[in-house]
Design a protein around this motif. Structure first.
Motif, PDB file in Angstrom:
ATOM      1  N   THR A  36     102.266  -9.369  43.680  1.00 20.47           N
ATOM      2  CA  THR A  36     103.249  -9.683  44.718  1.00 20.47           C
ATOM      3  C   THR A  36     104.317  -8.588  44.793  1.00 20.47           C
ATOM      4  O   THR A  36     104.761  -8.077  43.769  1.00 20.47           O
ATOM      5  N   THR A  63     100.886  -6.889  52.653  1.00 20.35           N
ATOM      6  CA  THR A  63     100.984  -7.442  54.010  1.00 20.35           C
ATOM      7  C   THR A  63     101.610  -6.438  54.974  1.00 20.35           C
ATOM      8  O   THR A  63     101.107  -6.217  56.080  1.00 20.35           O
ATOM      9  N   ILE A  77      94.621 -14.923  60.315  1.00 24.08           N
ATOM     10  CA  ILE A  77      94.979 -15.079  58.899  1.00 24.08           C
ATOM     11  C   ILE A  77      94.574 -16.475  58.420  1.00 24.08           C
ATOM     12  O   ILE A  77      94.919 -17.480  59.037  1.00 24.08           O
ATOM     13  N   ILE A  78      93.841 -16.518  57.322  1.00 23.39           N
ATOM     14  CA  ILE A  78      93.376 -17.780  56.744  1.00 23.39           C
ATOM     15  C   ILE A  78      93.659 -17.762  55.247  1.00 23.39           C
ATOM     16  O   ILE A  78      93.379 -16.765  54.570  1.00 23.39           O
ATOM     17  N   ASN A  79      94.218 -18.845  54.747  1.00 23.22           N
ATOM     18  CA  ASN A  79      94.358 -19.016  53.297  1.00 23.22           C
ATOM     19  C   ASN A  79      93.204 -19.898  52.824  1.00 23.22           C
ATOM     20  O   ASN A  79      93.239 -21.113  52.997  1.00 23.22           O
ATOM     21  N   LYS A 112      92.196 -20.970  49.991  1.00 20.56           N
ATOM     22  CA  LYS A 112      92.419 -21.923  48.898  1.00 20.56           C
ATOM     23  C   LYS A 112      93.293 -23.103  49.308  1.00 20.56           C
ATOM     24  O   LYS A 112      93.482 -24.037  48.538  1.00 20.56           O
ATOM     25  N   SER A 113      93.847 -23.049  50.500  1.00 19.67           N
ATOM     26  CA  SER A 113      94.727 -24.137  50.935  1.00 19.67           C
ATOM     27  C   SER A 113      93.947 -25.318  51.495  1.00 19.67           C
ATOM     28  O   SER A 113      94.504 -26.393  51.709  1.00 19.67           O
ATOM     29  N   PHE A 124      91.755 -12.838  54.879  1.00 22.65           N
ATOM     30  CA  PHE A 124      91.792 -13.929  53.896  1.00 22.65           C
ATOM     31  C   PHE A 124      92.960 -13.659  52.948  1.00 22.65           C
ATOM     32  O   PHE A 124      92.868 -12.787  52.083  1.00 22.65           O
ATOM     33  N   ASP A 125      94.033 -14.389  53.150  1.00 25.08           N
ATOM     34  CA  ASP A 125      95.259 -14.186  52.370  1.00 25.08           C
ATOM     35  C   ASP A 125      95.362 -15.297  51.333  1.00 25.08           C
ATOM     36  O   ASP A 125      95.888 -16.373  51.602  1.00 25.08           O
ATOM     37  N   GLY A 126      94.823 -15.058  50.158  1.00 27.93           N
ATOM     38  CA  GLY A 126      94.851 -16.080  49.112  1.00 27.93           C
ATOM     39  C   GLY A 126      93.984 -15.677  47.938  1.00 27.93           C
ATOM     40  O   GLY A 126      93.244 -14.682  48.004  1.00 27.93           O
ATOM     41  N   GLU A 181      93.264 -10.127  51.146  1.00 29.10           N
ATOM     42  CA  GLU A 181      94.533  -9.760  50.507  1.00 29.10           C
ATOM     43  C   GLU A 181      94.680 -10.628  49.259  1.00 29.10           C
ATOM     44  O   GLU A 181      94.984 -11.819  49.348  1.00 29.10           O
ATOM     45  N   VAL A 182      94.411 -10.047  48.089  1.00 28.71           N
ATOM     46  CA  VAL A 182      94.336 -10.830  46.849  1.00 28.71           C
ATOM     47  C   VAL A 182      95.184 -10.170  45.761  1.00 28.71           C
ATOM     48  O   VAL A 182      95.530  -8.990  45.836  1.00 28.71           O
TER      49      VAL A 182
END
Length: 409
Positions: free
Chosen positions: A6, A11, A38-40, A42-43, A85-87, A126-127
């Motif tokens: 982080t 981003t 944009i998709i998370n 794991k949510s 894929f943001d997660g 994006e991991v």
């Protein structure tokens, strides 16, 4: 795959690339407008992501990813589509992407549907790490590693300087003084903290710098022009006269507040060494954490002096009595300062240290009436649907697709 901790600028990096390619439309044929989905992953559950069979009706229900890819693939325009894929990477959902990432470029669903990707579509991830990613997945992607150390924190401060209130230009010295203090004190205090002050909850340098900027912004909120009044040069000069204590206060409660009690004693000694040349010195007794700077009266105050003397209300049940302590007063003060200025607050700590009771006391009794609180308990079993239902119960419909709190809240 954009990989890194982080605060590394992942981003901002791809968004900058998106805007750059979009702005070059007309220069060459390969430059087209870029749309990012944009998709998370794991949510939501695997069924919600890829699609599943409804156990009651036995009908196939499309997943979020399948629907988004289908829409992008059906687009006949020359525009580019990035599916981001943001997660965190998970061994379950990422393995289902292998057919998408290889030369076939096809999304194969359990329903038997196969969605081919167009040449204008790209899968991006994006991991933070690749601990559970298999070699089959990693070998199909290009890797871009970004770390906060390489980015540095000077870019954060340069961006922050651009957000200063416009009336700061009335003073030739104020903005320069803040920049000089940042360049002189921040690197040294940050380096000292990393070497000598252990952290129960590990933080990133960029995060501490952002916390510092937010506390400073809270003290700058009254220096914006509005319809009722315009900021005068005298007010800016007055702020300039007390910027040193505000700066010291912000450093203490950003860089110095994440360490242990022993670490705070070391940070206190270093902080007082730096503050020896500042105007408005704080009292010599106690630690730098024991005092609050009163901006109106231009003086340091003991935290106990910031609240009226406590008396027990005899009408309240014994179990409902909350006696303010030194720690609870300063923690609630900082939370109130940040919340009232629309800053996000995170309060980590061990069980039984009073986090819940202090936050509830602040939100229910000490914030103005326009603030309405909503308590949501999160655990490993909390789903996205449960969270959305909890929010929807408290929201009111304002317009089509627009929800919010009750009027005036």
């Amino acid at each position: 795959m954009i990989v890194g901790p982080t605060g590394g600028g992942k981003t901002s990096n791809y968004r900058t690339l998106q805007h750059t390619i979009t702005s070059l439309i007309g220069e060459e044929e390969k430059y087209q407008k870029v749309n990012v989905v944009i998709i998370n992953p794991k949510s939501i559950t695997m069924g919600q992501l890829y699609g599943e069979v409804d156990p009651q009706t036995t009908e196939w229900i499309d997943g979020v990813l399948a629907k988004k890819i289908e829409i992008c693939a059906a687009d006949q325009s020359p525009e580019l589509h990035w599916v981001m894929f943001d997660g965190p990477v998970d061994a379950l959902w990422i393995e289902s992407m292998n057919t998408v990432l290889d030369d076939n470029k096809k999304l194969c669903l359990n329903s038997g549907q196969i969605i081919p990707l167009t040449d204008r579509m790209r899968m991006m991830f994006e991991v933070e790490d690749l601990e559970v990613a298999s070699p089959a997945t990693v070998s199909r992607c290009g890797m871009v590693y970004m770390e906060p150390v390489a980015l540095g924190y000077n870019c954060l401060f340069e961006s922050w300087y651009l957000t200063f209130p416009p009336p700061f230009k009335l003073s030739e010295k104020l903005a320069h003084k803040i920049k000089d203090y940042v360049n002189k004190y921040i690197p040294t205090m940050l380096d000292f903290m990393r070497r000598n002050c252990p952290e129960p909850v590990v933080t990133m340098d960029n995060n501490l710098c952002q916390s510092f900027c937010k506390i400073m912004d809270c003290h700058f909120k009254d220096y914006y022009d509005n319809e009722e009044r315009a900021i005068t040069k005298e007010e800016i000069d007055d702020l300039e006269s007390k910027i040193e204590p505000i700066f010291a206060y912000a450093i203490t409660w950003s860089f110095g507040c994440t360490t242990t009690l022993e670490g705070r004693k070391k940070f206190d000694a270093k902080m007082r060494e730096f503050m020896s040349g500042f105007s408005g010195l704080m009292p010599g007794s106690g630690l730098v954490y024991d005092f609050c700077y009163d901006v109106k009266n231009k003086m340091w105050m003991d935290w106990l002096e910031t609240v009226p003397q406590y008396t027990v209300d005899t009408r309240v049940n014994y179990t409902d009595i909350v006696v303010p302590t030194f720690d609870s007063i300063r923690m609630k003060f900082l939370k109130k300062l940040l919340i009232s200025n629309k800053k996000n607050v995170m309060c980590p700590g061990n069980t039984g240290t009073g986090k819940t009771i202090n936050i509830e006391e602040l939100l229910k009794n000490e914030m103005s009436e326009e603030y309405q609180s909503l308590v949501i308990t999160f655990s490993a079993q909390t789903s996205a649907n449960q969270t959305q239902d909890a929010l929807d119960e408290k929201f009111e419909k304002r317009a089509r697709g627009v929800f919010g709190p009750a009027p005036g809240k």
